[in-house]
Design a protein around this motif. Structure first.
Motif, mmCIF file in Angstrom:
data_model
loop_
_atom_site.group_PDB
_atom_site.id
_atom_site.type_symbol
_atom_site.label_atom_id
_atom_site.label_comp_id
_atom_site.label_asym_id
_atom_site.label_seq_id
_atom_site.Cartn_x
_atom_site.Cartn_y
_atom_site.Cartn_z
ATOM 1 N N ARG A 52 0.847 -1.242 0.083
ATOM 2 C CA ARG A 52 -0.113 -0.085 -0.018
ATOM 3 C C ARG A 52 0.959 1.086 0.107
ATOM 4 N NH1 ARG A 52 -2.725 -1.239 5.137
ATOM 5 N NH2 ARG A 52 -0.964 -2.505 5.470
ATOM 6 N N ASN A 53 0.287 2.492 -0.048
ATOM 7 C CA ASN A 53 0.942 3.551 0.074
ATOM 8 C C ASN A 53 0.258 4.476 0.978
ATOM 9 O OD1 ASN A 53 1.145 2.562 -3.261
ATOM 10 N ND2 ASN A 53 2.857 4.019 -2.896
ATOM 11 N N THR A 54 1.204 5.274 1.449
ATOM 12 C CA THR A 54 0.721 6.473 2.102
ATOM 13 C C THR A 54 1.153 7.818 1.916
ATOM 14 O OG1 THR A 54 0.770 7.098 4.628
ATOM 15 C CG2 THR A 54 2.586 6.424 3.815
ATOM 16 N N PRO A 55 0.307 8.963 1.788
ATOM 17 C CA PRO A 55 -0.742 8.965 2.406
ATOM 18 C C PRO A 55 -2.044 8.160 1.459
ATOM 19 C CG PRO A 55 -0.306 11.119 1.611
ATOM 20 C CD PRO A 55 0.818 10.232 1.430
ATOM 21 N N GLN A 56 -3.161 7.817 1.945
ATOM 22 C CA GLN A 56 -4.183 7.539 1.345
ATOM 23 C C GLN A 56 -5.437 7.903 1.883
ATOM 24 O OE1 GLN A 56 -4.618 3.326 0.662
ATOM 25 N NE2 GLN A 56 -6.616 3.112 0.051
ATOM 26 N N TYR A 57 -6.149 8.741 1.370
ATOM 27 C CA TYR A 57 -7.495 9.676 1.796
ATOM 28 C C TYR A 57 -8.621 8.575 1.645
ATOM 29 C CZ TYR A 57 -4.273 13.231 2.033
ATOM 30 O OH TYR A 57 -3.111 14.028 2.202
ATOM 31 N N ALA A 58 -9.600 8.632 2.828
ATOM 32 C CA ALA A 58 -10.824 8.085 2.581
ATOM 33 C C ALA A 58 -11.867 9.078 3.109
ATOM 34 C CB ALA A 58 -11.004 6.767 3.366
ATOM 35 N N ILE A 59 -13.012 9.031 2.535
ATOM 36 C CA ILE A 59 -14.299 9.820 2.894
ATOM 37 C C ILE A 59 -15.272 9.016 3.306
ATOM 38 C CG2 ILE A 59 -15.898 11.467 2.219
ATOM 39 C CD1 ILE A 59 -13.774 12.590 0.277
ATOM 40 N N VAL A 60 -15.602 9.174 4.497
ATOM 41 C CA VAL A 60 -16.988 8.074 5.049
ATOM 42 C C VAL A 60 -17.899 8.831 5.294
ATOM 43 C CG1 VAL A 60 -17.714 6.287 6.704
ATOM 44 C CG2 VAL A 60 -15.271 6.565 5.876
ATOM 45 N N ASP A 61 -19.350 8.631 4.778
ATOM 46 C CA ASP A 61 -20.395 9.738 5.115
ATOM 47 C C ASP A 61 -20.884 9.183 6.539
ATOM 48 O OD1 ASP A 61 -22.171 7.323 4.905
ATOM 49 O OD2 ASP A 61 -22.956 7.967 2.942
ATOM 50 N N PRO A 62 -21.863 10.314 6.887
ATOM 51 C CA PRO A 62 -22.427 9.921 8.221
ATOM 52 C C PRO A 62 -23.103 8.631 8.515
ATOM 53 C CG PRO A 62 -23.069 12.210 7.260
ATOM 54 C CD PRO A 62 -22.462 11.264 6.243
ATOM 55 N N LEU A 63 -23.391 7.713 7.503
ATOM 56 C CA LEU A 63 -24.090 6.629 7.764
ATOM 57 C C LEU A 63 -23.006 5.483 7.690
ATOM 58 C CD1 LEU A 63 -27.110 6.774 5.197
ATOM 59 C CD2 LEU A 63 -27.064 7.063 7.816
ATOM 60 N N GLY A 64 -21.733 5.803 7.552
ATOM 61 C CA GLY A 64 -20.431 4.724 7.437
ATOM 62 C C GLY A 64 -20.340 4.261 6.197
ATOM 63 N N VAL A 65 -20.675 4.729 5.215
ATOM 64 C CA VAL A 65 -20.417 4.490 3.576
ATOM 65 C C VAL A 65 -19.267 5.033 3.014
ATOM 66 C CG1 VAL A 65 -21.355 4.087 1.529
ATOM 67 C CG2 VAL A 65 -22.853 3.836 3.579
ATOM 68 N N LEU A 66 -18.196 4.230 2.880
ATOM 69 C CA LEU A 66 -17.111 4.686 2.151
ATOM 70 C C LEU A 66 -17.425 5.361 0.836
ATOM 71 C CD1 LEU A 66 -14.034 4.806 2.180
ATOM 72 C CD2 LEU A 66 -13.960 2.584 1.077
ATOM 73 N N ARG A 67 -17.163 6.661 0.580
ATOM 74 C CA ARG A 67 -17.567 7.403 -0.615
ATOM 75 C C ARG A 67 -16.475 7.574 -1.604
ATOM 76 N NH1 ARG A 67 -22.959 6.430 -1.489
ATOM 77 N NH2 ARG A 67 -23.946 6.893 0.671
ATOM 78 N N TYR A 68 -15.230 7.672 -0.977
ATOM 79 C CA TYR A 68 -13.903 7.961 -1.543
ATOM 80 C C TYR A 68 -12.859 7.409 -0.974
ATOM 81 C CZ TYR A 68 -10.015 9.841 -3.897
ATOM 82 O OH TYR A 68 -8.704 10.010 -4.698
ATOM 83 N N VAL A 69 -11.939 6.780 -1.685
ATOM 84 C CA VAL A 69 -10.708 6.250 -1.134
ATOM 85 C C VAL A 69 -9.423 6.443 -2.514
ATOM 86 C CG1 VAL A 69 -11.035 3.762 -1.843
ATOM 87 C CG2 VAL A 69 -9.535 4.585 -0.118
ATOM 88 N N GLY A 70 -8.337 6.840 -1.907
ATOM 89 C CA GLY A 70 -7.245 6.861 -2.835
ATOM 90 C C GLY A 70 -6.440 8.130 -2.564
ATOM 91 N N ALA A 71 -5.666 8.776 -3.836
ATOM 92 C CA ALA A 71 -5.031 9.873 -3.583
ATOM 93 C C ALA A 71 -5.560 11.185 -3.284
ATOM 94 C CB ALA A 71 -4.144 9.966 -4.925
ATOM 95 N N ILE A 72 -4.940 12.293 -2.966
ATOM 96 C CA ILE A 72 -5.528 13.429 -2.746
ATOM 97 C C ILE A 72 -5.686 14.270 -4.020
ATOM 98 C CG2 ILE A 72 -3.294 14.733 -2.495
ATOM 99 C CD1 ILE A 72 -4.915 16.380 -0.218
ATOM 100 N N ASP A 73 -4.867 14.031 -4.852
ATOM 101 C CA ASP A 73 -4.994 14.600 -6.318
ATOM 102 C C ASP A 73 -4.167 13.819 -7.388
ATOM 103 O OD1 ASP A 73 -2.315 15.298 -6.139
ATOM 104 O OD2 ASP A 73 -2.544 17.135 -5.311
#
Length: 67
Positions: free
Chosen positions: A2-23
């Protein structure tokens, strides 16, 4: 691997909406940041506006992390 950094966005219901690079710029050069397509910002803005997130996964880049 894996690589770091790796970003994740999780919505208020706990659903993963985005994962990966910042840009989309695989560099730390300050001059490149202004022209980068910021995936994290775009996903947050789209999600908060109630719109579908256009890019939900990208390949992270940076330092390699081994298990």
């Amino acid at each position: 691997m894996r690589n770091t950094p790796q970003y994740a966005i999780v919505d208020p219901l706990g659903v993963l909406r985005y994962v990966g690079a910042i840009d989309d710029k695989r560099t730390s050069a300050v001059a490149d940041v202004a022209g980068a397509n910021n995936y994290v910002r775009a996903a947050l803005e789209q999600g908060l506006a109630g719109k579908p997130i256009a890019v939900t996964q990208t390949q992270p880049y940076g330092c390699t992390v081994q298990d």
